[in-house]
Design an enzyme around this catalytic site. Structure first.
Site, PDB file in Angstrom:
ATOM      1  N   LYS A  73       0.850  -1.190   0.000  1.00 50.24           N
ATOM      2  CA  LYS A  73       0.000   0.000   0.000  1.00 50.24           C
ATOM      3  C   LYS A  73       0.888   1.243   0.000  1.00 50.24           C
ATOM      4  O   LYS A  73       1.939   1.262   0.652  1.00 50.24           O
ATOM      5  CB  LYS A  73      -0.907  -0.023   1.243  1.00 50.24           C
ATOM      6  CG  LYS A  73      -1.955   1.085   1.281  1.00 50.24           C
ATOM      7  CD  LYS A  73      -2.878   0.912   2.502  1.00 50.24           C
ATOM      8  CE  LYS A  73      -3.925   2.000   2.571  1.00 50.24           C
ATOM      9  NZ  LYS A  73      -4.867   1.814   3.712  1.00 50.24           N
ATOM     10  N   SER A 148      -9.790   1.999   2.751  1.00 51.79           N
ATOM     11  CA  SER A 148      -8.878   2.702   1.894  1.00 51.79           C
ATOM     12  C   SER A 148      -7.859   1.816   1.192  1.00 51.79           C
ATOM     13  O   SER A 148      -7.216   2.256   0.239  1.00 51.79           O
ATOM     14  CB  SER A 148      -8.133   3.760   2.719  1.00 51.79           C
ATOM     15  OG  SER A 148      -7.331   3.143   3.708  1.00 51.79           O
ATOM     16  N   SER A 172     -10.025  -0.297   7.076  1.00 48.23           N
ATOM     17  CA  SER A 172      -9.484  -0.202   5.714  1.00 48.23           C
ATOM     18  C   SER A 172      -8.804  -1.446   5.168  1.00 48.23           C
ATOM     19  O   SER A 172      -8.434  -1.470   3.997  1.00 48.23           O
ATOM     20  CB  SER A 172      -8.508   0.956   5.620  1.00 48.23           C
ATOM     21  OG  SER A 172      -9.229   2.147   5.464  1.00 48.23           O
TER      22      SER A 172
HETATM   23  N1  GLN Z   1     -13.104   4.225   6.109  1.00 47.45           N
HETATM   24  C1  GLN Z   1     -12.520   4.682   7.333  1.00 47.45           C
HETATM   25  C2  GLN Z   1     -12.137   6.134   7.198  1.00 47.45           C
HETATM   26  O1  GLN Z   1     -12.432   6.676   6.204  1.00 47.45           O
HETATM   27  C3  GLN Z   1     -11.369   3.834   7.704  1.00 47.45           C
HETATM   28  C4  GLN Z   1     -10.115   4.246   7.067  1.00 47.45           C
HETATM   29  C5  GLN Z   1      -8.966   3.366   7.440  1.00 47.45           C
HETATM   30  O2  GLN Z   1      -9.128   2.356   8.119  1.00 47.45           O
HETATM   31  N2  GLN Z   1      -7.795   3.801   7.048  1.00 47.45           N
HETATM   32  O3  GLN Z   1     -11.553   6.719   8.057  1.00 47.45           O
END
Ligand code: GLN
Length: 474
Positions: A73, A148, A172
Site C-alpha cells: 500500500k 482505503s 481499511s
Molecule cells: N473508512 C474509514 C475512514 O475513512 C477507515 C479508514 C482506514 O481504516 N484507514 O476513516
C-alpha cells in the site's frame, strides 16, 4: 497458496523469476482496467526474485515467504523508493528509510512488487479519494473495491499478487477484503510495528495483510509481528498473553441487535455461517449485547480526525513533497502548499479534527469521545468473558457502485459501522469471505488481544465450507 508456491519453488517446478514475470504480464495486460497499482517496481522486483532463485538453487531458501511477490500500500515506506499516500502533497517523495514490516519481509526473501492505490492518506472507504487513479472491483468493474486499501484488495482479488499489505485504522483492510472476496487481518494493536507507516490516526493505525487464503494471512502476520523499539506503542515480548488457539467447546458471540440493519444478503450469509458452525463444529452461538457500539462511528470519526489533524501538520511544504511556487511569506508557503497538495476529504478531516481539539470544544468532543472509547473497549472485554470470539458481518452491505456514495461523505462514513469497534478497542479482527450468491460478502471474526491464531483457525473452517469464486480476468 503461499505454501504451494514454496513447494513449487523448492521442487524447481517454477522459479521465483518465472512466477514474477507471469504476474507482471498479467498486470501489464489487465491493470489498465482495474487500476490497482500506482507503480510496479519491476526492475527491483526482478532483481529480488533473481536473488531468491539463487537461494533456492543452492538449497538456501530463507523460508516460506522467500520469492513471494507482495504488493505494498502506498503509505508504507521503503528506502529509496517512492511513497505518496496517493496524495499530491507527497508527489515524488522518496523515503530515506524502510518500514519495520518491509525490513522484516525483505529479510524473509519477500519480493516487493510495487505501490498499490489507496484513498489519500487512507481516508475513505472506496479508494475514490485517491488523487492518482480510480480502482475497480475485479468481481464487477462498476463496483468499488472498498477502501482505503482498495488497491491492495483489488490486486489480490485480480490475481496480480498472492498477497498485499494494507493498513487499517477503522476498517481499511477488512472492508476492502469483504468487497473483493479476499481475506484481511487487522492485528491486535501494537503487535505489528507502525514504524514506516505514514500516520493517519496513530492510536488506531495497524498494518496487516490482504491475501487469498487464511493460511497466507497467518504466514504474513507471523512474519511481520514483533517488538520494534522505534514504535512506542509496539508491544514488548513479555507483554504478550498466551491465548488458547482451539478452545475445546467454541463459544461464538453474535451482537444481533448491532447488526440488524445489515442488508438481507449479508444477514443470509451470516445465518448460513452460524448454522454451519453450530452443526459442523459444535460451536455454541451466544447472543451478546454491546450497548456502546452504536457510538462507534461518532467516536471513531472524532478520534481519527483529531489525530489526523495533528499528524498531517508535518506536511507543510518544507519538509516533504510538494512546495508551492513563489510564496509571498512563510505562512503563504504553508497555506498554498497545503491548499494545493491535499484533496477535499483530507481537508475536511483536518478541519473537523482541528475543531474537535480546539480549546473550548476539546472536552465536548475529543475528551468525551475518549471516555466513550473506554466504554466500547469494556463492551469487548465483557463479551470475551463468556465467548471465545465474535462473529458479525464485516460490512453492512456488499460492495456499492463507484460514485454511489461520493456526494455524501456521512453515508460513506456509515459503511464503517461494523469495523470501527475493533479498531477502537485494539482487538484483532479478521475478515473472511462468507457464502454469497452475487458480489462477495465478508464476515468478520473478532477476538481477545493476541488471539489471531484462534481467529485464523475459525476462519479456516468458514473458508473450507464456503470456497470463494475466483475472478478470471484473462
Ligand atoms: N473508512 C474509514 C475512514 O475513512 C477507515 C479508514 C482506514 O481504516 N484507514 O476513516
Amino acid at each position: 497458496m503461499i505454501r504451494k508456491l514454496h513447494e513449487k519453488f523448492t521442487k524447481k517446478e517454477l522459479s521465483p523469476v518465472e512466477y514474477l514475470q507471469e504476474k507482471l504480464s498479467l498486470i501489464q495486460s489487465q491493470d489498465s482496467i482495474i487500476g490497482a497499482f500506482i507503480e510496479t517496481e519491476a526492475e527491483e522486483a526482478t532483481e529480488a526474485a533473481r536473488q531468491s532463485e539463487v537461494r533456492f538453487a543452492s538449497g538456501a531458501a530463507k523460508g516460506l515467504l522467500d520469492g513471494i511477490p507482495v504488493g505494498i500500500k502506498d503509505n508504507i515506506v521503503t528506502r529509496g523508493r517512492r511513497t505518496e499516500c496517493a496524495s499530491r502533497i507527497l508527489a515524488g517523495y522518496r523515503s530515506p528509510f524502510s518500514a519495520h514490516v518491509i525490513e522484516k519481509l525483505h529479510a524473509g526473501g519477500v519480493v516487493s512488487m510495487g505501490r498499490l492505490n489507496m484513498d489519500e492518506f487512507a481516508m475513505g472507504s472506496s479508494t475514490e479519494n485517491s488523487s492518482i487513479q480510480k480502482t475497480r472491483n475485479p468481481h464487477s468493474t462498476d463496483y468499488a473495491p472498498g477502501g482505503s486499501s482498495g488497491g491492495s484488495a483489488a490486486a489480490v482479488a485480480a490475481g496480480f499478487v498472492p498477497a498485499a499489505l494494507g493498513s487499517d485504522t477503522g476498517g481499511s483492510i477488512r472492508q476492502p477484503a469483504a468487497f473483493t472476496g479476499t481475506v484481511g487481518l487487522k492485528p491486535t494493536y501494537g503487535t505489528v510495528s507502525r514504524y514506516g507507516l505514514i500516520a493517519f490516526a496513530s492510536s488506531l493505525d495497524q498494518i496487516g495483510p490482504l491475501t487469498m487464503t487464511v493460511d497466507d494471512s497467518r504466514l504474513l502476520y507471523e512474519a511481520m509481528k514483533g517488538h520494534d523499539h522505534r514504535d512506542s506503542t509496539s508491544v514488548p515480548k513479555e507483554a504478550y498473553v498466551q491465548v488458547d488457539p482451539s478452545p475445546s467447546k467454541l463459544r461464538i458471540g453474535v451482537p444481533f441487535s448491532l447488526i440488524e440493519g445489515s442488508s438481507p444478503e449479508v444477514m443470509k450469509s451470516l445465518h448460513e455461517t452460524i448454522e454451519f458452525l453450530k452443526k459442523e463444529t459444535g460451536a455454541e452461538i451466544i447472543e451478546i449485547d454491546m450497548p456502546h457500539q452504536k457510538y462507534g462511528i461518532p467516536v471513531y470519526y472524532i478520534t481519527a480526525t483529531s489525530e489526523a489533524s495533528a499528524n498531517l501538520a508535518r506536511f507543510d511544504g518544507i519538509r516533504y513533497g510538494k512546495r508551492a511556487a513563489n510564496p509571498d511569506s512563510l505562512n503563504d508557503l504553508y497555506e498554498t502548499s497545503r491548499t494545493q497538495g491535499f484533496g477535499q476529504e483530507v481537508k475536511r478531516r483536518i478541519l473537523l479534527g482541528t475543531y474537535a481539539l480546539s480549546s473550548g470544544f476539546y472536552d465536548a468532543f475529543y475528551g468525551k469521545a475518549q471516555r466513550v472509547r473506554t466504554l466500547i473497549q469494556q463492551d469487548y472485554l465483557r463479551a470475551f468473558e463468556k465467548t471465545d470470539a465474535i462473529l458479525m458481518p464485516a460490512t453492512p452491505t456488499p460492495a456499492f457502485k463507484l460514485g454511489e456514495k461520493t456526494s455524501n461523505p456521512v453515508e460513506m462514513y456509515l459503511s464503517d459501522v461494523m469495523t470501527v469497534g475493533a479498531s477502537l478497542a485494539g482487538v484483532p479482527a479478521l475478515s473472511v469471505p462468507g457464502p454469497s450468491q452475487g458480489m462477495p460478502i465478508g464476515l468478520q471474526l473478532q477476538g481477545p488481544f493476541f488471539s489471531e491464531e484462534r481467529l485464523f483457525r475459525i476462519g479456516e473452517k468458514i473458508e473450507k465450507a464456503f470456497p470463494v469464486k475466483r475472478v478470471s480476468l484473462a
